[in-house]
Design a protein around this motif. Structure first.
Motif, mmCIF file in Angstrom:
data_model
loop_
_atom_site.group_PDB
_atom_site.id
_atom_site.type_symbol
_atom_site.label_atom_id
_atom_site.label_comp_id
_atom_site.label_asym_id
_atom_site.label_seq_id
_atom_site.Cartn_x
_atom_site.Cartn_y
_atom_site.Cartn_z
ATOM 1 N N ALA A 8 -10.592 -19.177 -14.230
ATOM 2 C CA ALA A 8 -10.888 -20.551 -14.616
ATOM 3 C C ALA A 8 -12.064 -21.115 -13.820
ATOM 4 O O ALA A 8 -12.912 -21.828 -14.359
ATOM 5 C CB ALA A 8 -9.655 -21.430 -14.407
ATOM 6 N N SER A 9 -12.128 -20.783 -12.527
ATOM 7 C CA SER A 9 -13.236 -21.258 -11.686
ATOM 8 C C SER A 9 -14.557 -20.683 -12.160
ATOM 9 O O SER A 9 -15.568 -21.387 -12.255
ATOM 10 C CB SER A 9 -12.997 -20.871 -10.222
ATOM 11 N N ILE A 10 -14.551 -19.391 -12.472
ATOM 12 C CA ILE A 10 -15.767 -18.735 -12.949
ATOM 13 C C ILE A 10 -16.189 -19.316 -14.302
ATOM 14 O O ILE A 10 -17.367 -19.562 -14.549
ATOM 15 C CB ILE A 10 -15.552 -17.219 -13.059
ATOM 16 N N ALA A 11 -15.207 -19.565 -15.174
ATOM 17 C CA ALA A 11 -15.504 -20.125 -16.492
ATOM 18 C C ALA A 11 -16.115 -21.517 -16.369
ATOM 19 O O ALA A 11 -17.031 -21.869 -17.112
ATOM 20 C CB ALA A 11 -14.239 -20.183 -17.344
ATOM 21 N N LEU A 12 -15.624 -22.324 -15.412
ATOM 22 C CA LEU A 12 -16.182 -23.653 -15.191
ATOM 23 C C LEU A 12 -17.630 -23.550 -14.740
ATOM 24 O O LEU A 12 -18.500 -24.287 -15.219
ATOM 25 C CB LEU A 12 -15.358 -24.401 -14.150
ATOM 26 N N LEU A 13 -17.911 -22.613 -13.819
ATOM 27 C CA LEU A 13 -19.281 -22.396 -13.366
ATOM 28 C C LEU A 13 -20.173 -21.959 -14.526
ATOM 29 O O LEU A 13 -21.329 -22.375 -14.631
ATOM 30 C CB LEU A 13 -19.317 -21.350 -12.257
ATOM 31 N N GLN A 14 -19.633 -21.105 -15.392
ATOM 32 C CA GLN A 14 -20.406 -20.636 -16.550
ATOM 33 C C GLN A 14 -20.718 -21.790 -17.502
ATOM 34 O O GLN A 14 -21.841 -21.881 -18.025
ATOM 35 C CB GLN A 14 -19.621 -19.544 -17.278
ATOM 36 N N ALA A 15 -19.757 -22.689 -17.717
ATOM 37 C CA ALA A 15 -19.981 -23.828 -18.613
ATOM 38 C C ALA A 15 -21.036 -24.777 -18.035
ATOM 39 O O ALA A 15 -21.925 -25.248 -18.753
ATOM 40 C CB ALA A 15 -18.669 -24.573 -18.853
ATOM 41 N N VAL A 16 -20.930 -25.062 -16.728
ATOM 42 C CA VAL A 16 -21.921 -25.926 -16.084
ATOM 43 C C VAL A 16 -23.291 -25.254 -16.095
ATOM 44 O O VAL A 16 -24.310 -25.887 -16.371
ATOM 45 C CB VAL A 16 -21.503 -26.256 -14.635
ATOM 46 N N GLY A 17 -23.319 -23.948 -15.799
ATOM 47 C CA GLY A 17 -24.576 -23.204 -15.815
ATOM 48 C C GLY A 17 -25.208 -23.196 -17.190
ATOM 49 O O GLY A 17 -26.433 -23.333 -17.331
ATOM 50 N N ALA A 18 -24.380 -23.066 -18.228
ATOM 51 C CA ALA A 18 -24.892 -23.082 -19.603
ATOM 52 C C ALA A 18 -25.549 -24.410 -19.924
ATOM 53 O O ALA A 18 -26.615 -24.461 -20.547
ATOM 54 C CB ALA A 18 -23.747 -22.810 -20.583
ATOM 55 N N ALA A 19 -24.915 -25.507 -19.481
ATOM 56 C CA ALA A 19 -25.480 -26.837 -19.725
ATOM 57 C C ALA A 19 -26.818 -26.994 -19.015
ATOM 58 O O ALA A 19 -27.769 -27.548 -19.581
ATOM 59 C CB ALA A 19 -24.498 -27.916 -19.251
ATOM 60 N N TYR A 20 -26.898 -26.492 -17.782
ATOM 61 C CA TYR A 20 -28.147 -26.652 -17.029
ATOM 62 C C TYR A 20 -29.271 -25.803 -17.625
ATOM 63 O O TYR A 20 -30.408 -26.251 -17.741
ATOM 64 C CB TYR A 20 -27.956 -26.295 -15.562
ATOM 65 N N VAL A 21 -28.959 -24.580 -18.013
ATOM 66 C CA VAL A 21 -29.971 -23.714 -18.626
ATOM 67 C C VAL A 21 -30.453 -24.331 -19.935
ATOM 68 O O VAL A 21 -31.650 -24.337 -20.226
ATOM 69 C CB VAL A 21 -29.404 -22.300 -18.868
ATOM 70 N N ALA A 22 -29.521 -24.882 -20.723
ATOM 71 C CA ALA A 22 -29.902 -25.548 -21.974
ATOM 72 C C ALA A 22 -30.785 -26.757 -21.697
ATOM 73 O O ALA A 22 -31.724 -27.041 -22.444
ATOM 74 C CB ALA A 22 -28.658 -25.969 -22.745
ATOM 75 N N SER A 23 -30.487 -27.472 -20.618
ATOM 76 C CA SER A 23 -31.307 -28.625 -20.253
ATOM 77 C C SER A 23 -32.734 -28.197 -19.933
ATOM 78 O O SER A 23 -33.692 -28.845 -20.342
ATOM 79 C CB SER A 23 -30.689 -29.349 -19.050
ATOM 80 N N LEU A 24 -32.871 -27.100 -19.203
ATOM 81 C CA LEU A 24 -34.208 -26.577 -18.934
ATOM 82 C C LEU A 24 -34.905 -26.193 -20.240
ATOM 83 O O LEU A 24 -36.110 -26.385 -20.402
ATOM 84 C CB LEU A 24 -34.130 -25.359 -18.004
ATOM 85 N N GLY A 25 -34.117 -25.670 -21.182
ATOM 86 C CA GLY A 25 -34.672 -25.357 -22.499
ATOM 87 C C GLY A 25 -35.161 -26.601 -23.210
ATOM 88 O O GLY A 25 -36.176 -26.573 -23.913
ATOM 89 N N ASN A 26 -34.437 -27.707 -23.040
ATOM 90 C CA ASN A 26 -34.871 -28.976 -23.622
ATOM 91 C C ASN A 26 -36.208 -29.411 -23.051
ATOM 92 O O ASN A 26 -37.072 -29.925 -23.768
ATOM 93 C CB ASN A 26 -33.836 -30.060 -23.342
ATOM 94 N N ILE A 27 -36.384 -29.221 -21.735
ATOM 95 C CA ILE A 27 -37.640 -29.574 -21.081
ATOM 96 C C ILE A 27 -38.787 -28.749 -21.667
ATOM 97 O O ILE A 27 -39.872 -29.261 -21.957
ATOM 98 C CB ILE A 27 -37.563 -29.341 -19.561
ATOM 99 N N ILE A 28 -38.538 -27.466 -21.853
ATOM 100 C CA ILE A 28 -39.556 -26.579 -22.424
ATOM 101 C C ILE A 28 -39.863 -26.995 -23.858
ATOM 102 O O ILE A 28 -41.026 -27.017 -24.289
ATOM 103 C CB ILE A 28 -39.092 -25.112 -22.373
ATOM 104 N N SER A 29 -38.803 -27.359 -24.621
ATOM 105 C CA SER A 29 -39.005 -27.815 -25.992
ATOM 106 C C SER A 29 -39.841 -29.086 -26.021
ATOM 107 O O SER A 29 -40.733 -29.241 -26.872
ATOM 108 C CB SER A 29 -37.646 -28.066 -26.660
ATOM 109 N N ALA A 30 -39.554 -29.999 -25.084
ATOM 110 C CA ALA A 30 -40.334 -31.242 -25.008
ATOM 111 C C ALA A 30 -41.795 -30.937 -24.704
ATOM 112 O O ALA A 30 -42.704 -31.541 -25.274
ATOM 113 C CB ALA A 30 -39.754 -32.159 -23.940
ATOM 114 N N ARG A 31 -42.004 -29.989 -23.808
ATOM 115 C CA ARG A 31 -43.374 -29.585 -23.464
ATOM 116 C C ARG A 31 -44.063 -28.987 -24.690
ATOM 117 O O ARG A 31 -45.223 -29.283 -24.972
ATOM 118 C CB ARG A 31 -43.330 -28.573 -22.320
ATOM 119 N N ASN A 32 -43.344 -28.135 -25.425
ATOM 120 C CA ASN A 32 -43.930 -27.502 -26.601
ATOM 121 C C ASN A 32 -44.282 -28.523 -27.684
ATOM 122 O O ASN A 32 -45.334 -28.434 -28.323
ATOM 123 C CB ASN A 32 -42.960 -26.453 -27.164
ATOM 124 N N GLN A 33 -43.397 -29.499 -27.886
ATOM 125 C CA GLN A 33 -43.680 -30.525 -28.886
ATOM 126 C C GLN A 33 -44.863 -31.404 -28.479
ATOM 127 O O GLN A 33 -45.688 -31.769 -29.308
ATOM 128 C CB GLN A 33 -42.430 -31.384 -29.109
#
Length: 300
Positions: A148-173
């Motif tokens: 459960a602890s590892i899964a929580l870290l994975q969920a938080v990590g997924a959100a942060y990586v996606a956020s970085l993707g949003n930044i890249i998308s904003a840059r691309n647009q």
């Protein structure tokens, strides 16, 4: 009426995709399922771009940024989401993922030099408090060997990586790269990258013949990755990113309702209050006035 339809499409679809992902984990390795999903979605969008005769020729540098968008938005983040859903209910993963709204604000400050209103800090505190209330037992007994602890870290990590993707998308647009084509090429890049990682690590490329696996794969690729993004981006074009962002408030609520009905998620008083805190924090972030908007977000 059209705006309402464009609002309901991504809200309902993304609210249900978190549960659909549960049918993707099991017999097929998560990274392989992610590769299948976005290869199918990418090919559909590439075909659409060809039919509409949209520009698909870009410079090497532009392809480099599209590749980055694909890796962060349609690759590693979803791999971690799929891994997290092997342990946590889909509703909880969706709720944790919604904290990407906070991450978008802070990452936009770091990378895009946007100003952060003070009330956003309050929203972030509310959101983090909500997560602690929901997962307080797991956090008290946190261990890198606990699923459960590892899964929580994975969920938080997924959100942060996606956020970085949003930044890249904003840059691309901001650089003039169109959304449809960058999503089409980016999804294909993300799928191929996940396939390459799977090959290098030695994961088996298998395919489940279960009807639920194939149906959920088609649903995630066609509806979750093509239609939902299309409706959401169209809504942004009609009413702006700030107002369209309210879709992100509805998604985790729908995901939690579905999780309660089909995954037997057990509610506690602390969990209920935690959900209210997270949703309230997201609302504060979305109501940050006339300041610069954070990059677009994505969901399940």
């Amino acid at each position: 009426m059209k705006n309402i339809i464009l609002y309901l499409i991504p809200a309902l679809i993304w609210g249900s995709t978190w549960f659909a992902i549960t049918f993707q984990v099991g017999d097929v390795d998560p990274i392989v399922s992610v590769s299948y999903r976005f290869l199918l979605a990418g090919l559909i969008l590439l075909g659409y771009s060809k039919i509409r005769k949209l520009k698909l020729n870009y410079t090497l540098s532009e392809h480099g940024f599209i590749l980055l968008q694909g890796l962060f938005l349609f690759g590693f983040n979803y791999w971690m989401v799929y891994l997290a859903e092997q342990t946590l209910t889909s509703g909880l993963v969706a709720l944790v993922f919604s904290t990407m709204l906070f991450m978008n604000i802070f990452n936009s400050r770091i990378f895009l030099k946007n100003i952060i209103p003070w009330k956003v800090y309050g929203g972030a505190v509310l959101g983090l408090t909500g997560i602690v209330m929901i997962f307080y037992k797991d956090l008290l007994n946190f261990s890198f060997t606990d699923a459960a602890s590892i899964a929580l870290l994975q969920a938080v990590g997924a959100a942060y990586v996606a956020s970085l993707g949003n930044i890249i998308s904003a840059r691309n647009q901001s650089a003039g790269l169109p959304v449809i084509q960058t999503n089409a090429i980016g999804m294909t890049y993300g799928a191929l990258a996940m396939a390459l990682v799977a090959l290098l690590v030695g994961y088996e490329f298998s395919f489940s013949l279960e009807f639920s696996y194939s149906l959920s794969l088609i649903y995630l690729a066609v509806f979750g990755s093509v239609f939902a993004f299309g409706a959401y981006l169209s809504l942004i074009g009609r009413i702006g990113a700030s107002r369209a962002g309210y879709v992100q408030l509805v998604v985790p609520i729908i995901a939690l309702i579905i999780s309660t009905l089909f995954e037997n998620y057990t509610w506690t008083i602390a969990g209920m209050v935690g959900v209210v805190f997270i949703i309230s924090g997201n609302f504060i972030v979305l109501e940050r006035g006339k300041t610069k908007q954070a990059p677009l977000s994505n969901d399940g």
